[in-house]
Motif scaffolding. Structure first.
Motif, mmCIF file in Angstrom:
data_model
loop_
_atom_site.group_PDB
_atom_site.id
_atom_site.type_symbol
_atom_site.label_atom_id
_atom_site.label_comp_id
_atom_site.label_asym_id
_atom_site.label_seq_id
_atom_site.Cartn_x
_atom_site.Cartn_y
_atom_site.Cartn_z
ATOM 1 N N ASP A 104 0.804 -1.220 0.000
ATOM 2 C CA ASP A 104 0.000 0.000 0.000
ATOM 3 C C ASP A 104 0.841 1.276 0.000
ATOM 4 O O ASP A 104 0.334 2.357 0.175
ATOM 5 C CB ASP A 104 -0.982 0.018 1.171
ATOM 6 C CG ASP A 104 -0.301 -0.048 2.530
ATOM 7 O OD1 ASP A 104 0.931 -0.223 2.564
ATOM 8 O OD2 ASP A 104 -1.005 0.073 3.541
ATOM 9 N N GLU A 105 2.126 1.163 -0.223
ATOM 10 C CA GLU A 105 3.000 2.327 -0.298
ATOM 11 C C GLU A 105 3.585 2.457 -1.694
ATOM 12 O O GLU A 105 3.896 1.462 -2.349
ATOM 13 C CB GLU A 105 4.145 2.212 0.715
ATOM 14 C CG GLU A 105 3.696 2.266 2.156
ATOM 15 C CD GLU A 105 3.081 3.600 2.542
ATOM 16 O OE1 GLU A 105 3.534 4.640 2.037
ATOM 17 O OE2 GLU A 105 2.137 3.597 3.346
ATOM 18 N N PHE A 106 3.735 3.695 -2.148
ATOM 19 C CA PHE A 106 4.351 3.952 -3.437
ATOM 20 C C PHE A 106 5.869 3.934 -3.294
ATOM 21 O O PHE A 106 6.407 4.256 -2.257
ATOM 22 C CB PHE A 106 3.931 5.327 -3.977
ATOM 23 C CG PHE A 106 2.519 5.367 -4.455
ATOM 24 C CD1 PHE A 106 2.182 4.870 -5.701
ATOM 25 C CD2 PHE A 106 1.523 5.898 -3.663
ATOM 26 C CE1 PHE A 106 0.888 4.905 -6.158
ATOM 27 C CE2 PHE A 106 0.219 5.941 -4.108
ATOM 28 C CZ PHE A 106 -0.101 5.441 -5.354
ATOM 29 N N THR A 107 6.533 3.568 -4.366
ATOM 30 C CA THR A 107 7.981 3.603 -4.421
ATOM 31 C C THR A 107 8.380 4.446 -5.615
ATOM 32 O O THR A 107 7.885 4.191 -6.704
ATOM 33 C CB THR A 107 8.556 2.180 -4.570
ATOM 34 O OG1 THR A 107 8.091 1.389 -3.481
ATOM 35 C CG2 THR A 107 10.051 2.194 -4.597
ATOM 36 N N PRO A 108 9.201 5.434 -5.474
ATOM 37 C CA PRO A 108 9.822 5.892 -4.225
ATOM 38 C C PRO A 108 8.804 6.602 -3.337
ATOM 39 O O PRO A 108 7.789 7.098 -3.818
ATOM 40 C CB PRO A 108 10.887 6.867 -4.715
ATOM 41 C CG PRO A 108 10.366 7.399 -5.997
ATOM 42 C CD PRO A 108 9.602 6.256 -6.612
ATOM 43 N N GLY A 109 9.104 6.654 -2.058
ATOM 44 C CA GLY A 109 8.236 7.325 -1.107
ATOM 45 C C GLY A 109 8.342 8.839 -1.231
ATOM 46 O O GLY A 109 9.179 9.362 -1.976
ATOM 47 N N PRO A 110 7.514 9.575 -0.499
ATOM 48 C CA PRO A 110 7.521 11.035 -0.583
ATOM 49 C C PRO A 110 8.876 11.675 -0.305
ATOM 50 O O PRO A 110 9.300 12.576 -1.029
ATOM 51 C CB PRO A 110 6.488 11.461 0.468
ATOM 52 C CG PRO A 110 5.574 10.289 0.590
ATOM 53 C CD PRO A 110 6.439 9.086 0.375
ATOM 54 N N ALA A 111 9.598 11.213 0.701
ATOM 55 C CA ALA A 111 10.899 11.822 1.026
ATOM 56 C C ALA A 111 11.904 11.578 -0.094
ATOM 57 O O ALA A 111 12.669 12.478 -0.464
ATOM 58 C CB ALA A 111 11.432 11.270 2.352
ATOM 59 N N GLU A 112 11.892 10.371 -0.662
ATOM 60 C CA GLU A 112 12.812 10.067 -1.769
ATOM 61 C C GLU A 112 12.456 10.872 -3.018
ATOM 62 O O GLU A 112 13.345 11.330 -3.738
ATOM 63 C CB GLU A 112 12.766 8.578 -2.096
ATOM 64 C CG GLU A 112 13.310 7.696 -0.987
ATOM 65 C CD GLU A 112 12.941 6.243 -1.205
ATOM 66 O OE1 GLU A 112 13.873 5.433 -1.296
ATOM 67 O OE2 GLU A 112 11.736 5.945 -1.293
ATOM 68 N N THR A 113 11.174 11.036 -3.252
ATOM 69 C CA THR A 113 10.730 11.838 -4.401
ATOM 70 C C THR A 113 11.170 13.282 -4.233
ATOM 71 O O THR A 113 11.699 13.893 -5.175
ATOM 72 C CB THR A 113 9.201 11.756 -4.558
ATOM 73 O OG1 THR A 113 8.830 10.384 -4.766
ATOM 74 C CG2 THR A 113 8.715 12.607 -5.717
#
Length: 103
Positions: free
Chosen positions: A16-25
């Motif tokens: 249920d999480e996107f990759t990359p996550g918000p911090a990595e994006t």
């Protein structure tokens, strides 16, 4: 025994999480984003929208004295929710009647 993954995932585990996550994006935008013309869309009823933070990062990326690439950012607010872009627009009753009467 292992539980089977839902059929809708094609047998793949559901994450249920996107990759990359918000911090990595955010870090990728800060360091190496190079597209000079951008459109950000915020939907009126989107409780998890992150477009304001992304807009700030892009503005910084465009205007930084050392790394600034120049660019343009357009920001639009539209009616809808977080999943609006994923849902097709369905024809109205009048459109359906018109299509069926032409057949």
């Amino acid at each position: 025994a292992e539980a089977a993954a839902p059929a809708s995932t094609g047998g793949l585990p559901l994450d249920d999480e996107f990759t990359p996550g918000p911090a990595e994006t955010d870090e990728a935008v800060r360091r190496r984003y190079g597209v000079g013309r951008n459109l950000l869309v915020r939907f009126a009823d989107d409780g998890i929208d992150q477009s304001s933070g992304l807009a700030r990062l892009l503005q910084s990326r465009f205007t930084d004295e050392v790394t600034g690439i120049g660019g343009r950012l357009d920001f639009r607010k539209l009616e809808g929710t977080h999943v609006t872009p994923n849902a097709p627009r369905l024809p109205s009753d009048a459109e359906i009647r018109r299509i069926l009467s032409a057949a």
